[in-house]
Scaffold this active site. Structure first.
Site, PDB file in Angstrom:
ATOM      1  N   ASN A  62       0.826  -1.206   0.000  1.00 58.71           N
ATOM      2  CA  ASN A  62       0.000   0.000   0.000  1.00 58.71           C
ATOM      3  C   ASN A  62       0.859   1.255   0.000  1.00 58.71           C
ATOM      4  O   ASN A  62       0.533   2.252  -0.663  1.00 58.71           O
ATOM      5  CB  ASN A  62      -0.907   0.013   1.236  1.00 58.71           C
ATOM      6  CG  ASN A  62      -2.068  -0.950   1.134  1.00 58.71           C
ATOM      7  OD1 ASN A  62      -2.305  -1.550   0.091  1.00 58.71           O
ATOM      8  ND2 ASN A  62      -2.797  -1.106   2.228  1.00 58.71           N
ATOM      9  N   ARG A 387     -11.990  -4.550 -13.325  1.00 65.37           N
ATOM     10  CA  ARG A 387     -10.936  -5.518 -13.017  1.00 65.37           C
ATOM     11  C   ARG A 387     -11.569  -6.901 -13.058  1.00 65.37           C
ATOM     12  O   ARG A 387     -12.636  -7.113 -12.483  1.00 65.37           O
ATOM     13  CB  ARG A 387     -10.335  -5.276 -11.635  1.00 65.37           C
ATOM     14  CG  ARG A 387      -9.756  -3.882 -11.434  1.00 65.37           C
ATOM     15  CD  ARG A 387      -8.993  -3.801 -10.112  1.00 65.37           C
ATOM     16  NE  ARG A 387      -8.795  -2.429  -9.679  1.00 65.37           N
ATOM     17  CZ  ARG A 387      -7.826  -1.628 -10.107  1.00 65.37           C
ATOM     18  NH1 ARG A 387      -6.974  -2.081 -11.014  1.00 65.37           N
ATOM     19  NH2 ARG A 387      -7.707  -0.403  -9.651  1.00 65.37           N
ATOM     20  N   ARG A 417      -6.386   1.456 -12.912  1.00 62.50           N
ATOM     21  CA  ARG A 417      -4.994   1.636 -12.495  1.00 62.50           C
ATOM     22  C   ARG A 417      -4.297   0.312 -12.202  1.00 62.50           C
ATOM     23  O   ARG A 417      -4.813  -0.526 -11.454  1.00 62.50           O
ATOM     24  CB  ARG A 417      -4.923   2.537 -11.265  1.00 62.50           C
ATOM     25  CG  ARG A 417      -3.517   2.930 -10.884  1.00 62.50           C
ATOM     26  CD  ARG A 417      -3.534   3.887  -9.723  1.00 62.50           C
ATOM     27  NE  ARG A 417      -4.137   5.164 -10.089  1.00 62.50           N
ATOM     28  CZ  ARG A 417      -4.933   5.857  -9.287  1.00 62.50           C
ATOM     29  NH1 ARG A 417      -5.248   5.395  -8.109  1.00 62.50           N
ATOM     30  NH2 ARG A 417      -5.410   7.017  -9.690  1.00 62.50           N
ATOM     31  N   HIS A 447     -16.386   3.134 -13.746  1.00 64.04           N
ATOM     32  CA  HIS A 447     -16.142   2.365 -12.526  1.00 64.04           C
ATOM     33  C   HIS A 447     -17.394   1.611 -12.081  1.00 64.04           C
ATOM     34  O   HIS A 447     -17.362   0.847 -11.123  1.00 64.04           O
ATOM     35  CB  HIS A 447     -15.668   3.328 -11.431  1.00 64.04           C
ATOM     36  CG  HIS A 447     -15.117   2.669 -10.220  1.00 64.04           C
ATOM     37  ND1 HIS A 447     -15.754   2.700  -8.995  1.00 64.04           N
ATOM     38  CD2 HIS A 447     -13.974   1.954 -10.022  1.00 64.04           C
ATOM     39  CE1 HIS A 447     -15.036   2.038  -8.100  1.00 64.04           C
ATOM     40  NE2 HIS A 447     -13.951   1.581  -8.694  1.00 64.04           N
ATOM     41  N   TYR A 480     -12.626  -9.558  -0.457  1.00 67.30           N
ATOM     42  CA  TYR A 480     -13.249  -8.268  -0.185  1.00 67.30           C
ATOM     43  C   TYR A 480     -14.692  -8.473   0.257  1.00 67.30           C
ATOM     44  O   TYR A 480     -15.370  -9.387  -0.208  1.00 67.30           O
ATOM     45  CB  TYR A 480     -13.284  -7.387  -1.445  1.00 67.30           C
ATOM     46  CG  TYR A 480     -11.966  -6.932  -1.996  1.00 67.30           C
ATOM     47  CD1 TYR A 480     -10.750  -7.406  -1.518  1.00 67.30           C
ATOM     48  CD2 TYR A 480     -11.929  -6.010  -3.035  1.00 67.30           C
ATOM     49  CE1 TYR A 480      -9.546  -6.980  -2.056  1.00 67.30           C
ATOM     50  CE2 TYR A 480     -10.731  -5.567  -3.580  1.00 67.30           C
ATOM     51  CZ  TYR A 480      -9.540  -6.064  -3.089  1.00 67.30           C
ATOM     52  OH  TYR A 480      -8.359  -5.628  -3.628  1.00 67.30           O
ATOM     53  N   ARG A 576     -13.394   2.934   5.665  1.00 69.07           N
ATOM     54  CA  ARG A 576     -12.214   2.079   5.799  1.00 69.07           C
ATOM     55  C   ARG A 576     -10.914   2.869   5.762  1.00 69.07           C
ATOM     56  O   ARG A 576     -10.029   2.683   6.582  1.00 69.07           O
ATOM     57  CB  ARG A 576     -12.207   1.044   4.667  1.00 69.07           C
ATOM     58  CG  ARG A 576     -11.062   0.059   4.733  1.00 69.07           C
ATOM     59  CD  ARG A 576     -10.931  -0.697   3.423  1.00 69.07           C
ATOM     60  NE  ARG A 576     -10.253   0.067   2.399  1.00 69.07           N
ATOM     61  CZ  ARG A 576     -10.437  -0.102   1.094  1.00 69.07           C
ATOM     62  NH1 ARG A 576     -11.304  -0.979   0.658  1.00 69.07           N
ATOM     63  NH2 ARG A 576      -9.766   0.631   0.218  1.00 69.07           N
ATOM     64  N   HIS A 604     -15.075  -3.306   1.499  1.00 71.22           N
ATOM     65  CA  HIS A 604     -15.172  -2.697   0.172  1.00 71.22           C
ATOM     66  C   HIS A 604     -16.593  -2.292  -0.207  1.00 71.22           C
ATOM     67  O   HIS A 604     -16.795  -1.582  -1.180  1.00 71.22           O
ATOM     68  CB  HIS A 604     -14.611  -3.686  -0.871  1.00 71.22           C
ATOM     69  CG  HIS A 604     -14.288  -3.073  -2.195  1.00 71.22           C
ATOM     70  ND1 HIS A 604     -15.062  -3.287  -3.306  1.00 71.22           N
ATOM     71  CD2 HIS A 604     -13.285  -2.258  -2.588  1.00 71.22           C
ATOM     72  CE1 HIS A 604     -14.545  -2.638  -4.336  1.00 71.22           C
ATOM     73  NE2 HIS A 604     -13.458  -1.997  -3.922  1.00 71.22           N
TER      74      HIS A 604
END
EC number: 2.7.4.1
Length: 695
Positions: A62, A387, A417, A447, A480, A576, A604
């Site tokens: 991260n 993704r 990304r 998204h 997640y 989060r 998530h």
């Protein structure tokens, strides 16, 4: 659900006291703080050992991404003289604060490794051996390994006027070597660079005969120890590892390129060599060498991090898969599966289906797409992909559907990304199978997570829809927490149809009946609902907002929440990661509470709940309350219309997390997070554990 048109929007002015920079936390520093909470999991003795190792590595990874994206963006703002953020900090002040806070995080990461996890692994029979602890036999074997497996692929480079400083790949392992003497051509030794190719394993496992089956060595230790063999006839005075992190945000002027896919491919070639933002070096590297590195990378002292251990500490994550000791990991969880004897279309035709991943298996979503691909009554499938993961079963099903003659349209977000290259390959594969691929909207990342299936049933066409808070990725669906809604609701189906028409057909802005959509109605819709709660509280009636998301920084939404708090609205935010709202400020945010949950699974899901004077509204969404998500992306926010399902989401995702007193961190008015602990009269409660146990 009430109509958006009946909800007036709040009006703000430049003199609004709620714009005071003191009321805002810096986003970058808040993001860094999240990694301290992740690292705390690595220090928790209640967490299984290899899971603690995993949390430490996650904090390291991260931090890498933070420098590649967030810190790089601040440097960009500094270079171009951009104005301060709502918190009032200048880019230079932010960079200085980042260095101070990140240095503290790095120090804690290496102390966690050196003083806690490495000794604990040794006690468990897992050795990660430093150079000083190698036996004679181990060192002899490693020397042979270096000569046979490592040295043939190395290309050391001596630095002189003919050999200038080489290009160093982003996050690669490198050794700078100080040499003394004269080589065969009469050149005096000084400095050389040894770059470790990506093809070399960063963790080397020693043979069982050399002390046990679970002994490992870092590649960096082997390189530093035997680097003298690369420079025969010269004396090695020192060998020091370093790693540079570079800006990894791709910059493509979409309005100026004719082919986005080709432009992205060109950008990806150079991504690994973009401007540097961070330099990690061995703790004992001499000052003159540090100055040389800084000069070559165009960095200053506030980009340097001296470390006590391997610069690529996150590579130790390989042990997680190499060690076959189930007792050192979380016990396996078996998710609930959908019992579907009639077929998923028949089930959803009767009632909406809600899935809470990973506690409910993602298989139901896969089955929906697979059945659609095989069903002769299905005429068309439309889907967004942000993704997907390698070897995606969803992609296989979409290709199968196209080859079966169905009309298949997929909106592939090429700019996801770090998945850009994978998505370019995915788009090519889909197009080769006859799928119509759309690259989204210029200037707006797509998204949204949505799937539309058009099925003939008798004389009518019926739409089946999947909407989610997470990606169509089987791997992340196991790690997640996310929500999936599968519905045949006609209004939702028509809204999703209009959204796909907008994405693929360049249609004008459309009025949706059920869904809120970024960049058009989601931002205003959230503001309107916050304002409605404010009016209810001002009238003396109970008003409440509960929202769960990954991050919050949109200034107008924060000001609306402050105004709501001042009016008496009770607000609970479960966030989060980064949160720039400052809770508990007297007279401003007394009625706002912010908590962060960090546990086994990455939180998530995004859920927004508004009390609405006794007629609550509950929405799930793909969007956080971030400026980019609300204003510069294509996002979906969808209502849970079935009252029983809405109550379930409230119970599992909101109240359950507000009751957590084991994995919760509470944010105070100073911007500091405090770990929650059960009071003496409280029973311990972990939200994720409760969900694993069936709540």
């Amino acid at each position: 659900m009430s109509s958006l048109g009946s909800l007036p929007l709040p009006v703000s002015t430049d003199s609004d006291p709620l714009r005071d920079p003191a009321l805002y936390i810096n986003r970058e520093l808040s993001q860094l703080d999240f990694n301290f909470r992740v690292l705390a999991q690595a220090m928790d003795p209640q967490v299984p050992l290899l899971e603690r190792l995993r949390f430490m590595c996650i904090s390291c990874t991260n931090l890498d991404e933070f420098f590649e994206i967030r810190a790089a963006a601040v440097r960009h703002a500094q270079e171009f003289g951009l104005p301060p953020a709502p918190d009032g900090m200048s880019p230079q002040a932010i960079l200085n604060a980042i260095h101070e806070r990140a240095a503290e995080l790095v120090d804690q990461q290496y102390r966690c490794w050196n003083q806690t996890l490495r000794p604990a692994l040794m006690e468990a029979g897992i050795g990660v051996l430093g150079r000083n602890s190698w036996t004679h036999r181990q060192k002899r074997w490693l020397r042979a390994y270096f000569r046979n497996e490592i040295m043939p692929v190395l290309s050391p480079l001596g630095l002189d006027p003919v050999h200038p400083f080489p290009k160093i790949l982003n996050k690669s392992l490198n050794i700078v070597v100080v040499l003394k003497g004269t080589d065969a051509f009469g050149r005096s030794g000084h400095l050389a660079i040894v770059r470790a190719p990506r093809s070399l394993p960063r963790i080397i496992q020693l043979p069982e005969k050399l002390g046990g089956p679970q002994n490992f060595v870092f590649l960096s230790s082997v390189l530093s120890t035997f680097v003298d063999e690369l420079f025969p006839g010269l004396e090695v005075l020192g060998a020091y590892q370093f790693r540079v992190t570079r800006n990894s945000e791709l910059v493509v002027d979409e309005e100026e390129v004719e082919n986005l896919a080709l432009a992205l491919r060109d950008e990806l070639v150079d991504r690994g060599y973009r401007p540097a933002v961070r330099l990690e070096i061995a703790h004992d590297m001499p000052r003159d060498i540090v100055r040389t590195l800084l000069q070559n990378f165009g960095l200053t002292e506030n980009a340097v991090y001296r470390i006590d251990g391997p610069v690529n500490l996150n590579r130790i994550i390989q042990l997680y898969d190499l060690i076959a000791q189930p007792d050192l990991k979380y016990p396996p969880m078996t998710p609930r599966t959908l019992r579907d004897s009639d077929g998923i279309f028949e089930t959803v035709a009767r009632q909406d289906l809600l899935l809470h991943h990973p506690f409910d298996a993602f298989a139901a979503v896969l089955d929906l797409i697979r059945q659609a691909a095989l069903d002769p009554n299905v005429l068309a499938i439309k889907q967004t992909l942000y993704r997907t993961g390698k070897d995606s079963l969803i992609v296989d099903a979409l290709i199968q559907a196209a080859r079966a003659g169905k009309d298949v349209t997929v909106v592939v977000e090429l700019r996801a990304r770090f998945d850009e290259e994978a998505n370019l390959g995915l788009a090519d594969r889909l197009q080769e199978a006859g799928v119509q691929v759309v690259y989204g909207v210029v200037g707006y990342k797509t998204h949204a997570k949505m799937l539309l299936i058009v099925r003939r049933e008798g004389r009518k066409l019926r739409r089946y829809v999947h909407l989610g808070t997470g990606n169509y990725h089987s791997g992340t669906a196991r790690a997640y927490t996310d929500l999936s809604l599968i519905t045949a609701d006609a209004d939702i189906g028509n809204d999703v149809h209009l959204l796909f028409q907008q994405l693929s057909g360049l249609a004008s802005k459309m009025k949706l009946k059920r869904l809120l959509q970024s960049p058009f109605t989601l931002h205003t819709g959230i503001l309107a609902r916050i304002e409605r709660e404010t009016r209810i509280a001002a009238a003396g009636r109970p008003a409440r907002i509960i929202a769960k998301m990954n991050a919050l920084n949109e200034a107008q939404v924060i000001r609306a929440l402050y105004a709501a708090s001042q009016a008496g609205v009770q607000i609970d935010l479960i966030i989060r990661g980064a949160c720039t709202l400052r809770p508990g400020v007297p007279g401003v945010s007394d009625n706002i509470r912010v908590r962060s949950i960090v546990g086994r699974f990455l939180e998530h899901s995004r859920v927004y709940w508004f009390g609405n004077d006794g007629a609550p509204e509950l929405y799930c969404a793909s969007a956080d309350w971030l400026e980019r998500n609300l204003l510069r992306r294509v996002e979906t926010c969808f209502p849970i219309l079935d009252p029983a399902l809405a109550k379930r989401v409230y119970r599992e995702v909101l109240q359950n997390y507000l009751d957590d007193n084991l994995n919760a961190w509470e944010l105070d008015a100073e911007g500091i997070y405090h770990k929650r602990a059960p009071a003496h009269d409280e029973a311990p409660h972990s939200a994720q554990m409760a969900l694993m146990q069936g709540l």
